[in-house]
Design a protein around this motif. Structure first.
Motif, PDB file in Angstrom:
ATOM      1  N   VAL A 126     -38.483  -8.086   3.712  1.00 15.83           N
ATOM      2  CA  VAL A 126     -38.562  -7.976   5.171  1.00 15.83           C
ATOM      3  C   VAL A 126     -38.945  -6.560   5.580  1.00 15.83           C
ATOM      4  CG1 VAL A 126     -37.207  -8.019   7.296  1.00 15.83           C
ATOM      5  CG2 VAL A 126     -36.984  -9.884   5.652  1.00 15.83           C
ATOM      6  N   LEU A 127     -38.309  -5.554   4.991  1.00 15.14           N
ATOM      7  CA  LEU A 127     -38.622  -4.170   5.340  1.00 15.14           C
ATOM      8  C   LEU A 127     -40.037  -3.790   4.910  1.00 15.14           C
ATOM      9  CD1 LEU A 127     -35.278  -2.293   4.549  1.00 15.14           C
ATOM     10  CD2 LEU A 127     -36.198  -2.918   6.776  1.00 15.14           C
ATOM     11  N   LEU A 128     -40.489  -4.334   3.784  1.00 17.32           N
ATOM     12  CA  LEU A 128     -41.833  -4.026   3.293  1.00 17.32           C
ATOM     13  C   LEU A 128     -42.902  -4.519   4.259  1.00 17.32           C
ATOM     14  CD1 LEU A 128     -43.677  -2.993   1.005  1.00 17.32           C
ATOM     15  CD2 LEU A 128     -43.532  -5.293   0.000  1.00 17.32           C
ATOM     16  N   LEU A 129     -42.685  -5.716   4.831  1.00 11.48           N
ATOM     17  CA  LEU A 129     -43.692  -6.320   5.690  1.00 11.48           C
ATOM     18  C   LEU A 129     -43.490  -6.002   7.172  1.00 11.48           C
ATOM     19  CD1 LEU A 129     -43.925  -9.848   4.015  1.00 11.48           C
ATOM     20  CD2 LEU A 129     -45.525  -7.947   3.782  1.00 11.48           C
ATOM     21  N   HIS A 130     -42.365  -5.407   7.500  1.00 10.77           N
ATOM     22  CA  HIS A 130     -42.068  -5.165   8.912  1.00 10.77           C
ATOM     23  C   HIS A 130     -42.964  -4.081   9.485  1.00 10.77           C
ATOM     24  CE1 HIS A 130     -39.838  -3.969  12.542  1.00 10.77           C
ATOM     25  NE2 HIS A 130     -39.412  -5.214  12.538  1.00 10.77           N
TER      26      HIS A 130
ATOM     27  N   HIS B 276     -23.165  -8.729   5.203  1.00 12.10           N
ATOM     28  CA  HIS B 276     -23.200  -9.913   4.334  1.00 12.10           C
ATOM     29  C   HIS B 276     -22.053  -9.813   3.335  1.00 12.10           C
ATOM     30  CE1 HIS B 276     -24.631 -12.842   1.392  1.00 12.10           C
ATOM     31  NE2 HIS B 276     -25.486 -13.279   2.299  1.00 12.10           N
ATOM     32  N   GLN B 277     -21.217 -10.841   3.241  1.00 16.51           N
ATOM     33  CA  GLN B 277     -20.027 -10.770   2.408  1.00 16.51           C
ATOM     34  C   GLN B 277     -20.354 -10.682   0.924  1.00 16.51           C
ATOM     35  OE1 GLN B 277     -16.686 -13.251   3.250  1.00 16.51           O
ATOM     36  NE2 GLN B 277     -17.111 -13.346   5.441  1.00 16.51           N
ATOM     37  N   GLY B 278     -21.573 -11.018   0.550  1.00 17.81           N
ATOM     38  CA  GLY B 278     -21.956 -10.886  -0.851  1.00 17.81           C
ATOM     39  C   GLY B 278     -22.545  -9.527  -1.185  1.00 17.81           C
ATOM     40  N   MET B 279     -22.548  -8.613  -0.218  1.00 20.17           N
ATOM     41  CA  MET B 279     -23.185  -7.315  -0.416  1.00 20.17           C
ATOM     42  C   MET B 279     -22.158  -6.263  -0.810  1.00 20.17           C
ATOM     43  SD  MET B 279     -26.255  -6.106  -0.255  1.00 20.17           S
ATOM     44  CE  MET B 279     -26.515  -4.569  -1.127  1.00 20.17           C
TER      45      MET B 279
ATOM     46  N   SER C 232     -30.653 -17.997   1.175  1.00 18.79           N
ATOM     47  CA  SER C 232     -31.865 -18.650   0.680  1.00 18.79           C
ATOM     48  C   SER C 232     -31.492 -19.875  -0.137  1.00 18.79           C
ATOM     49  CB  SER C 232     -32.688 -17.682  -0.177  1.00 18.79           C
ATOM     50  OG  SER C 232     -33.756 -18.349  -0.794  1.00 18.79           O
ATOM     51  N   THR C 233     -32.149 -20.979   0.147  1.00 17.02           N
ATOM     52  CA  THR C 233     -31.877 -22.202  -0.616  1.00 17.02           C
ATOM     53  C   THR C 233     -32.344 -22.064  -2.063  1.00 17.02           C
ATOM     54  OG1 THR C 233     -33.993 -23.101   0.162  1.00 17.02           O
ATOM     55  CG2 THR C 233     -32.015 -23.657   1.426  1.00 17.02           C
ATOM     56  N   GLY C 234     -33.261 -21.149  -2.308  1.00 19.07           N
ATOM     57  CA  GLY C 234     -33.751 -20.957  -3.664  1.00 19.07           C
ATOM     58  C   GLY C 234     -32.920 -19.983  -4.474  1.00 19.07           C
ATOM     59  N   GLY C 235     -31.795 -19.533  -3.918  1.00 21.49           N
ATOM     60  CA  GLY C 235     -30.930 -18.619  -4.647  1.00 21.49           C
ATOM     61  C   GLY C 235     -31.470 -17.201  -4.731  1.00 21.49           C
ATOM     62  N   VAL C 236     -32.380 -16.830  -3.816  1.00 23.07           N
ATOM     63  CA  VAL C 236     -32.926 -15.471  -3.826  1.00 23.07           C
ATOM     64  C   VAL C 236     -31.840 -14.499  -3.384  1.00 23.07           C
ATOM     65  CG1 VAL C 236     -34.686 -13.957  -2.860  1.00 23.07           C
ATOM     66  CG2 VAL C 236     -35.218 -16.356  -3.308  1.00 23.07           C
ATOM     67  N   PRO C 237     -31.580 -13.419  -4.125  1.00 16.93           N
ATOM     68  CA  PRO C 237     -30.538 -12.449  -3.755  1.00 16.93           C
ATOM     69  C   PRO C 237     -30.827 -11.826  -2.394  1.00 16.93           C
ATOM     70  CG  PRO C 237     -31.280 -12.108  -6.013  1.00 16.93           C
ATOM     71  CD  PRO C 237     -32.232 -13.072  -5.399  1.00 16.93           C
ATOM     72  N   ILE C 238     -29.772 -11.484  -1.681  1.00 13.86           N
ATOM     73  CA  ILE C 238     -29.914 -10.877  -0.363  1.00 13.86           C
ATOM     74  C   ILE C 238     -30.698  -9.568  -0.451  1.00 13.86           C
ATOM     75  CG2 ILE C 238     -27.639  -9.792  -0.619  1.00 13.86           C
ATOM     76  CD1 ILE C 238     -29.290 -10.915   2.677  1.00 13.86           C
ATOM     77  N   GLN C 239     -30.535  -8.831  -1.570  1.00 14.10           N
ATOM     78  CA  GLN C 239     -31.273  -7.578  -1.731  1.00 14.10           C
ATOM     79  C   GLN C 239     -32.782  -7.813  -1.727  1.00 14.10           C
ATOM     80  OE1 GLN C 239     -28.701  -8.605  -3.490  1.00 14.10           O
ATOM     81  NE2 GLN C 239     -27.325  -6.937  -4.112  1.00 14.10           N
ATOM     82  N   THR C 240     -33.220  -8.880  -2.389  1.00 10.44           N
ATOM     83  CA  THR C 240     -34.649  -9.195  -2.445  1.00 10.44           C
ATOM     84  C   THR C 240     -35.177  -9.566  -1.068  1.00 10.44           C
ATOM     85  OG1 THR C 240     -34.400  -9.987  -4.719  1.00 10.44           O
ATOM     86  CG2 THR C 240     -36.384 -10.657  -3.537  1.00 10.44           C
TER      87      THR C 240
END
Length: 430
Positions: free
Chosen positions: A89-93, A104-107, A76-84
């Motif tokens: 995505v799962l909430l709206l799926h 994800h290497q940051g996970m 995310s360009t806004g710096g949103v964490p991958i967890q968020t």
């Protein structure tokens, strides 16, 4: 005489341009749902979500995408964490999830993953891939073992504890465990409770020294690690096997009975093998014991053989020759020299020369293609190549990839002067 081609009228105003673009967009919007899902599934998840701004019709189209891949492209360009991002995505799926991939290497291992897997076990999910790249191993929650629609499961850097209530993945076809910590009993329990398993990969399993595999439907198997023993039960459908003993096994393993061999033990229950690959010290494992003239059963379906081999070892060469002679359909053979200490290389040259002289009459009629990767030009390697040239009457091509270009010309000239059993054999240096 043809009438002149009519010129296409171009829109003159911004409003007309916008209308034209929307009409083109609407053509895509009217595509069948499964085609739309395929198009969106081929986009990184962040780009699929961005399609929601195209129009009112597109606002929630991404929410039914069946493949959710959260890898390094999911940023995310806004710096949103991958967890968020994953939470939203799962909430709206909506609808079934064919694939959930977290790579994800940051996970790091965290309770967030527990929540996502709990969500997945409540919907229909066919494929789960968890790659934990850093931090401590991720402990798999019991909820994952409730995902009864799984067809493919892949775990990397995870800790697995099989719950006592686990009855198996009844339709799982592919299992990939890499750098995973679990006990030998748990590994055997997991594999044995997947009756439809066709593909199995076991690499770098912590604490696992011996592997026992028996799955009736298995077709493809890869086993790698600091192993001491591998045993196969009856597997009549197994076609491809890759074994990699990554550590020098020395004298730590092998059959206790002097009349038994690892070669016999390995192949007594594998009647339909088509592809065999032996990496690193695997051939040394097979060569332990009294090497027989033939395996317990002819490898009548084997078409391809790859092996790392110590050309100073009579036992390893005898083992390879045993496999080749017992495989009437074998067409393609690949070799890679197994590096050994240089002082060992000079101590057995006389013995190996005698060995080749004793086996000059051998005939490898079925072999058509031979490859040698990492050729260093040592005398045992050169003798082996000459032996293959004089023993393969139907050889069509021999490809040699030298370890270095130093001395390549001299080696090539020597091989070109060597006698060949096949008049059409082509020797290629790459």
């Amino acid at each position: 005489m043809r009438s002149p081609k009519k010129k296409r009228k171009l829109p003159k105003t911004l409003s007309q341009v916008r209308t034209t673009m929307m009409n083109e967009l609407d053509k895509i919007s009217e595509l069948p749902g499964h085609i739309m899902d395929q198009i969106l599934s081929r986009l990184p998840i962040k780009d699929a979500v961005r399609t929601s701004i195209l129009s009112r019709k597109w606002r929630y189209k991404w929410s039914s995408v069946p493949q959710l891949v959260f890898d390094d492209q999911c940023t995310s360009t806004g710096g949103v964490p991958i967890q968020t991002i994953i939470d939203k995505v799962l909430l709206l799926h909506t609808g079934p999830i064919q694939k959930f991939m977290l790579s994800h290497q940051g996970m790091c291992a965290s309770s967030d993953i527990d929540h996502w897997i709990l969500h997945l076990c409540r919907v229909s999910v066919n494929e789960i891939i968890l790659d934990i790249w850093q931090g401590q191993y991720y402990k798999i929650p019991t909820s994952l073992f409730k995902c009864q629609d799984l067809i493919h499961l892949e775990l990397y850097r995870c800790l697995v504890k099989i719950p006592s209530t686990f009855e198996g993945f009844k339709i799982l076809e592919s299992l990939d465990l890499q750098v995973v910590e679990l006990s030998p009993d748990e590994l055997e329990a997991l594999i044995s409770r997947c009756p439809l398993l066709k593909r199995l990969t076991l690499r770098g399993l912590d604490g696992i020294k011996q592997i026992n595999v028996e799955v009736g439907n298995l077709e493809w198997l890869e086993v790698e690690g600091a192993l001491q023993d591998v045993a196969f039960g009856v597997m009549n459908r197994l076609k491809s096997v890759k074994i990699d003993f990554s550590d020098n096994i020395g004298d730590k393993c092998g059959p206790g009975d002097a009349n038994s061999t690892n070669l016999h033990k390995l192949f007594q229950n594998l009647p339909k093998i088509e592809t065999l690959e032996f990496e690193n010290y695997s051939l040394k494992y097979l060569a332990i014991g009294n090497v027989p003239q033939t395996p317990p059963n002819d490898l009548i379906h084997l078409k391809y053989l790859f092996s790392c081999i110590d050309f100073n070892s009579t036992e390893e060469i005898l083992t390879v020759m045993c496999l080749i002679r017992s495989s009437p359909k074998l067409k393609h053979v690949d070799f890679r020299p197994q590096n050994r200490a240089k002082d060992q290389q000079t101590s057995t040259i006389g013995t190996m020369a005698d060995f080749w002289e004793d086996h000059r009459a051998s005939c490898l009629e079925q072999v058509q293609v031979i490859s040698m990767d990492g050729f260093s030009g040592s005398e045992p390697e050169l003798e082996f190549i000459k032996f293959l040239l004089t023993s393969s009457p139907n050889l069509q091509k021999m490809t040699i990839r030298p370890e270095s270009t130093s001395g390549e010309g001299k080696l090539l000239r020597e091989l070109l002067r060597s006698r060949r059993a096949s008049t059409q054999a082509e020797v290629i240096f790459i």
